[in-house]
Design a protein around this motif. Structure first.
Motif, PDB file in Angstrom:
ATOM      1  N   TYR A  60      40.276  46.675  14.264  1.00  0.00           N
ATOM      2  CA  TYR A  60      41.101  47.443  15.213  1.00  0.00           C
ATOM      3  C   TYR A  60      42.114  46.499  15.876  1.00  0.00           C
ATOM      4  O   TYR A  60      43.306  46.796  15.953  1.00  0.00           O
ATOM      5  N   ASP A  83      43.084  43.601  14.777  1.00  0.00           N
ATOM      6  CA  ASP A  83      44.005  43.056  13.752  1.00  0.00           C
ATOM      7  C   ASP A  83      45.190  43.998  13.539  1.00  0.00           C
ATOM      8  O   ASP A  83      46.339  43.569  13.513  1.00  0.00           O
ATOM      9  N   ARG A  84      44.883  45.287  13.374  1.00  0.00           N
ATOM     10  CA  ARG A  84      45.993  46.229  13.127  1.00  0.00           C
ATOM     11  C   ARG A  84      46.886  46.359  14.365  1.00  0.00           C
ATOM     12  O   ARG A  84      48.117  46.363  14.244  1.00  0.00           O
ATOM     13  N   LYS A 144      49.268  43.517  14.616  1.00  0.00           N
ATOM     14  CA  LYS A 144      50.384  43.617  13.654  1.00  0.00           C
ATOM     15  C   LYS A 144      51.417  44.622  14.147  1.00  0.00           C
ATOM     16  O   LYS A 144      52.627  44.394  14.035  1.00  0.00           O
ATOM     17  N   GLU A 145      50.962  45.749  14.672  1.00  0.00           N
ATOM     18  CA  GLU A 145      51.910  46.769  15.144  1.00  0.00           C
ATOM     19  C   GLU A 145      52.711  46.249  16.340  1.00  0.00           C
ATOM     20  O   GLU A 145      53.921  46.484  16.439  1.00  0.00           O
ATOM     21  N   SER A 152      43.149  51.809   8.435  1.00  0.00           N
ATOM     22  CA  SER A 152      44.356  52.340   7.781  1.00  0.00           C
ATOM     23  C   SER A 152      45.541  51.406   7.970  1.00  0.00           C
ATOM     24  O   SER A 152      45.509  50.497   8.789  1.00  0.00           O
ATOM     25  N   GLN A 153      46.578  51.714   7.191  1.00  0.00           N
ATOM     26  CA  GLN A 153      47.806  50.906   7.243  1.00  0.00           C
ATOM     27  C   GLN A 153      48.482  50.982   8.598  1.00  0.00           C
ATOM     28  O   GLN A 153      48.417  52.018   9.266  1.00  0.00           O
ATOM     29  N   CYS A 154      49.193  49.922   8.933  1.00  0.00           N
ATOM     30  CA  CYS A 154      49.963  49.911  10.175  1.00  0.00           C
ATOM     31  C   CYS A 154      50.887  51.116  10.245  1.00  0.00           C
ATOM     32  O   CYS A 154      51.484  51.503   9.234  1.00  0.00           O
TER      33      CYS A 154
END
Ligand code: SF4
Length: 387
Positions: free
Chosen positions: A43, A45-46, A49-50, A298-300
């Motif tokens: 969680y 990590d994503r 990135k966002e 899921s993907q960013c």
């Protein structure tokens, strides 16, 4: 990638939907951290990135707020990664919510590094039987420990403090609530209090217990009387009632929350977060629709649903937020924003309101404390006028 204005001020909200367990009155989306531990790291990590992808288009975020859930479900290192990605040390205000049961000195490094400037803590009550009835995890002892730590952090690092207190609770008297308020202020010397009236939300454990007749809550008149007494005590203690549920001394208003009430631009990242973004006459919301598990895996930028907000809805949202504050509506700002005359648009609705509910001058339309008490009724009448 989300679309947002890159000129002017943009604020950032990060949602951390992990809690120790679910409180009986809570209708926010969150899941117990013990059952979802495996998702914490992905969680973060994503989310990191966002944040980096959005921050790449901006010099800085005006304000940042990390809320939940309980952000204290993350370690200081995990929070640091998010705050560094957002370049939090360049923001005007960075608030983090913390629940008493998980707050400890390990988070002090975030204050020392200038990554967090404001701590908001959900105390709710200082009374153990009340805390148990609410299904809170913290007990009086946790509250005392965490308030002392918060005060220490304020003295050492100059951060601002805010405490949440709930009133109109089953079994709670006004005297007990005022004693809680005094104790919190005496121990913390806080200049900011958020005071919430208990509401019974559908689908919660509290609603079930009320439905079964196991718990009784105050009726409307009882709530009004309770709130009047709390508001009057806060006024006596030198607090400005600057928003329906928010009080400050020495000008210590929450900058981030004022962004919401002015309907300025903010980006919400994380499972179930929401954004409001306006560019010229165009406005849009993003709502994140994934569970925390889906978000983590899921993907960013997947799961953010975009909704365009039409002109009437924009006015309705603006009025709804601005009237929550003691600044109210500045008619010049309203005209510049929506190319409409506030007095013409709302004359008929305003004439139907009790004159003790508002103050109406050439420039401002502002609710009084009586108006704050019946704000839902007022907003309903104004909304009918828009539609
Ligand atoms: S700690 Fe806050 S978000 Fe979590 S369940 Fe309780 S009220 Fe809801």
């Amino acid at each position: 990638m989300l679309s947002f204005p890159t000129d002017g001020n943009l604020s950032l909200y990060l949602h951390i939907p992990f809690c120790t367990t679910c409180c009986s009155y809570c209708a926010f989306y969150s899941e117990p951290v013990d059952a979802t531990k495996a998702y914490l790291q992905p969680y973060v990590d994503r989310l990191e990135k966002e944040i980096r992808a959005c921050k790449a288009h901006l010099d800085r975020f005006f304000t940042i707020f990390i809320g939940g859930g309980n952000p204290g479900s993350l370690t200081a290192d995990q929070l640091r990664r998010l705050l560094v990605a957002a370049k939090a040390d360049a923001s005007d205000e960075v608030t983090i919510e913390m629940n008493p049961e998980t707050f400890d000195e390990t988070y002090f490094s975030l204050f020392a590094e200038g990554l967090v400037t404001r701590l908001s803590m959900g105390i709710q009550s200082m009374d153990d039987p009340t805390l148990i009835r609410l299904g809170r995890n913290a007990r009086r002892e946790d509250n005392l420990r965490s308030i002392a730590l918060a005060r220490q952090a304020r003295l050492q690092y100059g951060i601002e403090l805010s405490f949440d207190l709930m009133v109109c609770l089953p079994g709670q008297t006004v005297d007990l609530a005022i004693a809680d308020l005094h104790e919190i202020l005496m121990l913390s010397e806080s200049d900011h209090i958020s005071l919430y009236c208990l509401t019974v939300e559908e689908g919660t454990e509290l609603a079930l217990q009320v439905g079964l007749g196991n718990t009784t809550v105050l009726d409307e008149d009882g709530q009004e009387d309770f709130l009047q007494k709390m508001w009057s005590e806060l006024r006596r203690l030198g607090f400005e009632h600057y928003e329906v549920s928010n009080f400050c001394r020495n000008g210590k208003k929450s900058k981030h929350n004022q962004v919401y009430w002015r309907l300025d631009n903010y980006l919400g990242l994380g499972s179930s977060a929401a954004s409001t973004l306006t560019e010229g006459s165009l406005a849009r919301h993003y709502t994140q629709n994934q569970s925390l598990q889906e978000f983590a895996l899921s993907q960013c930028f997947s799961g953010y649903e975009e909704e365009h907000v039409d002109a009437n809805q924009q006015i309705e949202e603006y009025v709804m937020m601005a009237l929550r504050t003691n600044a109210g509506i500045d008619k010049q700002v309203f005209a510049a924003r929506y190319q409409k005359d506030f007095d013409c648009l709302f004359a008929s609705a305003i004439s139907s309101l009790d004159s003790s509910w508002y103050s109406d001058t050439i420039q401002f339309f502002v609710l009084t404390e009586y108006g704050f008490m019946v704000i839902d009724e007022i907003l309903l009448r104004l909304a009918l006028e828009i539609s």
